[in-house]
Design a protein around this motif. Structure first.
Motif, PDB file in Angstrom:
ATOM      1  N   ARG A   1       0.827  -1.216   0.000  1.00  0.00           N
ATOM      2  CA  ARG A   1       0.000   0.000   0.000  1.00  0.00           C
ATOM      3  C   ARG A   1       0.860   1.264   0.000  1.00  0.00           C
ATOM      4  O   ARG A   1       0.432   2.298  -0.516  1.00  0.00           O
ATOM      5  CB  ARG A   1      -0.940   0.003   1.199  1.00  0.00           C
ATOM      6  N   THR A   2       2.056   1.195   0.570  1.00  0.00           N
ATOM      7  CA  THR A   2       2.912   2.384   0.548  1.00  0.00           C
ATOM      8  C   THR A   2       3.303   2.737  -0.888  1.00  0.00           C
ATOM      9  O   THR A   2       3.472   3.918  -1.220  1.00  0.00           O
ATOM     10  CB  THR A   2       4.181   2.195   1.403  1.00  0.00           C
ATOM     11  N   TYR A   3       3.469   1.719  -1.720  1.00  0.00           N
ATOM     12  CA  TYR A   3       3.740   1.967  -3.133  1.00  0.00           C
ATOM     13  C   TYR A   3       2.463   2.386  -3.863  1.00  0.00           C
ATOM     14  O   TYR A   3       2.486   3.269  -4.723  1.00  0.00           O
ATOM     15  CB  TYR A   3       4.327   0.708  -3.790  1.00  0.00           C
ATOM     16  N   LEU A   4       1.352   1.761  -3.522  1.00  0.00           N
ATOM     17  CA  LEU A   4       0.066   2.094  -4.134  1.00  0.00           C
ATOM     18  C   LEU A   4      -0.267   3.575  -3.928  1.00  0.00           C
ATOM     19  O   LEU A   4      -0.698   4.262  -4.866  1.00  0.00           O
ATOM     20  CB  LEU A   4      -1.033   1.216  -3.533  1.00  0.00           C
ATOM     21  N   GLU A   5      -0.037   4.052  -2.727  1.00  0.00           N
ATOM     22  CA  GLU A   5      -0.369   5.448  -2.406  1.00  0.00           C
ATOM     23  C   GLU A   5       0.460   6.437  -3.212  1.00  0.00           C
ATOM     24  O   GLU A   5       0.036   7.572  -3.432  1.00  0.00           O
ATOM     25  CB  GLU A   5      -0.179   5.684  -0.904  1.00  0.00           C
ATOM     26  N   GLN A   6       1.620   6.001  -3.676  1.00  0.00           N
ATOM     27  CA  GLN A   6       2.481   6.857  -4.484  1.00  0.00           C
ATOM     28  C   GLN A   6       2.322   6.599  -5.986  1.00  0.00           C
ATOM     29  O   GLN A   6       3.019   7.209  -6.796  1.00  0.00           O
ATOM     30  CB  GLN A   6       3.941   6.670  -4.081  1.00  0.00           C
ATOM     31  N   GLY A   7       1.416   5.693  -6.336  1.00  0.00           N
ATOM     32  CA  GLY A   7       1.187   5.379  -7.732  1.00  0.00           C
ATOM     33  C   GLY A   7       2.307   4.593  -8.380  1.00  0.00           C
ATOM     34  O   GLY A   7       2.461   4.614  -9.616  1.00  0.00           O
ATOM     35  N   THR A   8       3.098   3.856  -7.585  1.00  0.00           N
ATOM     36  CA  THR A   8       4.244   3.123  -8.135  1.00  0.00           C
ATOM     37  C   THR A   8       4.133   1.610  -7.918  1.00  0.00           C
ATOM     38  O   THR A   8       5.143   0.908  -7.938  1.00  0.00           O
ATOM     39  CB  THR A   8       5.556   3.631  -7.525  1.00  0.00           C
TER      40      THR A   8
END
Length: 291
Positions: free
Chosen positions: A203-210
């Motif tokens: 989710r930390t990557y999801l939140e940054q769109g990566t």
């Protein structure tokens, strides 16, 4: 690119089989379970690999695999005294990872199919920014972490075992991360069950769109071998394919030889140590043919 195989845990779903040995050392047809995830990393060209295991089982893994040189790879062993979630793998292996990106595969997952190695190789060929997870269409998505994606493969939403899933794409136990993964793992808060959850990390990557989700496609099989039924089904799957095709799945010495990582003499030496097993006879045919 570094590789990690998470092969710790108690294997409680397979008790009493796992009272005296690691789940990942149990047989899946004709070879130990760990051969299958190790073969995925090797076929992707990853040769610097850490195996996370328990203090009890570390010596058994070393007895089986050694330092990896007989397979043309380098193996490091990292111990985990208690399972504290998949994301803890990156904290345990922080020094091993160094300044490199990393591919993590779960030690009880079996992947097989045409194009799989190409998908992974393609994902690690370019400079790694963000994260890539691999999804598989399943009939019962509520049992898994589930990804909903847009037309370009970017994740819109990920949910852990949702009661009403918005997608049938289960996230498998194969993940590629850029070098920020260690710091991201350090920032996680343990869940209610006291674990550093891989879904929270993703989710930390999801939140940054990566966060990219790559579907494995219909031609790739994915199995979690962590229950007695799944272990038997996986063995039957491997047995059926090998008998029909005459080719062995996850034959580590063959992979190393065909990729030019070990010599024909090294392959012949491996054959000599395998006795009269079918695995040994298969490798002998390859060694004798010199290809």
């Amino acid at each position: 690119m570094k590789g990690i195989i998470l092969a710790g845990g108690s294997g409680s779903r397979l008790g009493p089989l796992t009272r005296s040995t690691s789940k990942q050392l149990l047989p899946v047809f004709d070879k130990p379970m760990i051969y299958y995830p190790l073969s995925v990393l090797m076929l992707a060209g990853i040769r610097d690999i850490a195996i996370i295991t328990t203090p009890r089982d570390r010596d058994a893994f070393i007895a089986l695999l050694g330092d990896g040189s007989k397979f043309g790879v380098t193996l490091d062993y990292v111990t985990q005294d208690q399972p504290r979630g998949i994301s803890e793998a990156f904290l345990l292996c922080a020094n091993f990872i160094g300044d490199q990106p990393v591919t993590l595969i779960l030690g009880d997952n079996l992947f097989y199919g045409h194009g799989l190695s190409g998908l992974v190789r393609e994902s690690i060929a370019a400079p790694i920014t963000g994260a890539t997870v691999f999804s598989c269409s399943v009939s019962d998505p509520s049992r898994y972490g589930v990804a909903t994606i847009d037309a370009e493969g970017r994740a819109i939403k990920i949910e852990e075992k949702p009661a009403n899933p918005t997608s049938n794409l289960a996230i498998t136990g194969l993940y590629i991360y850029d070098n920020t993964v260690v710091e991201r793992a350090r920032s996680l808060t343990p869940s209610a069950r006291g674990e550093l959850e891989i879904t929270d990390l993703n989710r930390t990557y999801l939140e940054q769109g990566t966060l990219k989700v790559t579907p494995l496609g219909r031609g790739v099989a994915w199995m979690d071998t962590g229950t007695p039924d799944a272990l038997l089904e996986s063995s039957e799957f491997v047995r059926s394919l090998q008998r029909r095709q005459g080719l062995h799945i996850a034959c580590l010495e063959e992979i190393a030889f065909r990729q030019g990582w070990i010599s024909q003499d090294a392959l012949a030496a491996a054959v000599a140590g395998l006795g009269a097993s079918d695995y040994g006879r298969y490798l002998a045919e390859i060694s004798n043919a010199g290809r």
